[in-house]
Design an enzyme around this catalytic site. Structure first.
Site, PDB file in Angstrom:
ATOM      1  N   ASP A 153       0.819  -1.220   0.000  1.00  0.00           N
ATOM      2  CA  ASP A 153       0.000   0.000   0.000  1.00  0.00           C
ATOM      3  C   ASP A 153       0.850   1.266   0.000  1.00  0.00           C
ATOM      4  O   ASP A 153       0.570   2.227   0.727  1.00  0.00           O
ATOM      5  CB  ASP A 153      -0.942   0.017   1.210  1.00  0.00           C
ATOM      6  N   GLU A 179     -11.455  -1.808  -1.819  1.00  0.00           N
ATOM      7  CA  GLU A 179     -10.744  -1.108  -0.748  1.00  0.00           C
ATOM      8  C   GLU A 179      -9.837  -0.040  -1.335  1.00  0.00           C
ATOM      9  O   GLU A 179      -9.825   0.202  -2.545  1.00  0.00           O
ATOM     10  CB  GLU A 179      -9.917  -2.114   0.056  1.00  0.00           C
TER      11      GLU A 179
END
Length: 376
Positions: free
Chosen positions: A53, A229
């Site tokens: 991420d 997400e």
């Protein structure tokens, strides 16, 4: 005879030098010599620097990156790392923005510190961290996992807690967006995508947290049903765009758009705009979720994940995307089947972002050397 040959060679040598000099002069005059930026993904190739991420910020002449530190799935991780680079190629560890080993025992956010992001808004740096309280009964801190907001005057900190948890439910992957009028918004995930307005100074939501898109939203494509997400919002030509990731077929990036920062949102494309997909990706989740029989073709790249993206200013001054690139153990020929130690961990990947005809585009994930011209 020898003298004539020497004279001819000498004259030829002079003509070559003259031609080179003229070419150089023309090049300087026409400014045809252009610098380029060369990169090969994954950018990092280091098990210590490995994160998921990735989010990158350019501050001055340096780039800073943060992300989810390892271990990701098995319990507490060491905290929120900050990496730094002078050239977007060579990265090194800078510091811990949050060092889990220094938190008090009663700290309510000592969990796994997933997907931290840093946003520069209103002349301050705002750090969103997603974590929960680890206890003997909840060793992964999932029951209290939510969003925490910190602020600092410099990107390197120190960061002070503003407020948290921001919601009274499970939420993850928080991101911030400031509109042209100064209003700020919080977007996050949690078995779908959520949104709310937020006052950064107090760290309090000024509208209720609202789920606006479910992973099984009626009428939406099947590549979203596993999970959605990692939202990231940007405004372009009075349109709000939201990048998000899905891990149904691999790790792919979808794109939504809206005329308002609070929606309604709609898909820009019926297919993901970026990412990798592999039939063997997370088979146990596909089986348990009932989507293991989806029909699709594998992408021909050596990755199993290229997602959870965020945008940043690249070396050419244009928008780029960053995310984690995770090698595929069953990668197809002609890629080497011998894994290096760093390949067992997610690494940083970057690609240029393009905007045309009212849409954002990202080319497919690359693994060979790429060359991008720099601004003159």
């Amino acid at each position: 005879m020898m003298r004539n040959q020497f004279s001819i060679l000498f004259l030829f040598f002079l003509s070559v030098l003259s031609a080179q000099k003229n070419d150089t002069a023309k090049g300087l005059k026409n400014n045809t010599v252009q610098k380029v930026f060369k990169y090969t993904n994954p950018i990092t190739r280091d098990s210590i620097l490995s994160m998921r991420d990735y989010m990158i910020n350019k501050v001055g002449d340096k780039w800073y990156a943060t992300g989810t530190s390892n271990p990701v799935w098995t319990g507490p991780n060491p905290g929120v790392k900050l990496l730094v680079s002078d050239d977007m190629i060579h990265w090194k560890f800078h510091s811990y923005l949050i060092d889990a080993s220094k938190l008090p025992e009663d700290c309510p956010y000592n969990g796994r510190f997933w997907a931290p992001e840093i946003h520069f808004i209103q002349n301050k740096y705002w750090l969103t961290v997603n974590s929960g309280k680890v206890t003997k009964e909840d060793p992964k801190g999932m029951s209290k996992h939510s969003i925490w907001l910190f602020s600092a005057d410099k990107i390197t900190g120190p960061y002070k807690l503003v407020n948290g948890p921001l919601t009274n439910q499970y939420n993850n992957d928080a991101t911030l967006f400031e509109d042209d009028n100064g209003d700020t918004y919080l977007y996050c995930s949690g078995n779908g995508l959520f949104q709310a307005k937020i006052d950064l100074k107090s760290g309090k939501l000024t509208t209720p947290i609202h789920k606006f898109l479910d992973k099984k939203e009626p009428g939406y494509p099947e590549w979203m049903v596993g999970g959605i997400e990692g939202p990231f919002v940007i405004k372009k030509e009075e349109v709000y765009f939201m990048f998000f990731s899905t891990w149904t077929r691999g790790y792919e990036v979808g794109l939504l758009k809206s005329k308002s920062p609070m929606g309604p949102w709609e898909l820009v494309s019926c297919e993901p705009i970026f990412g990798t997909r592999k039939k063997g990706y997370r088979p146990e989740l596909a089986v348990s979720g009932g989507y293991d029989n989806l029909q699709f073709t594998d992408t021909h790249d050596p990755y199993q994940e290229t997602g959870h993206n965020a945008l940043f200013e690249g070396p050419d001054g244009n928008l780029w995307t960053s995310c984690h690139y995770f090698m595929d153990e069953k990668r197809p020929y002609p890629y080497s089947q011998t894994f290096q130690p760093w390949e067992k961990f997610p690494q940083m990947g970057i690609e240029p972002v393009h905007y045309a005809d009212g849409k954002f585009y990202i080319n497919s994930p690359t693994w060979t050397e790429q060359t991008v011209p720099l601004k003159k």
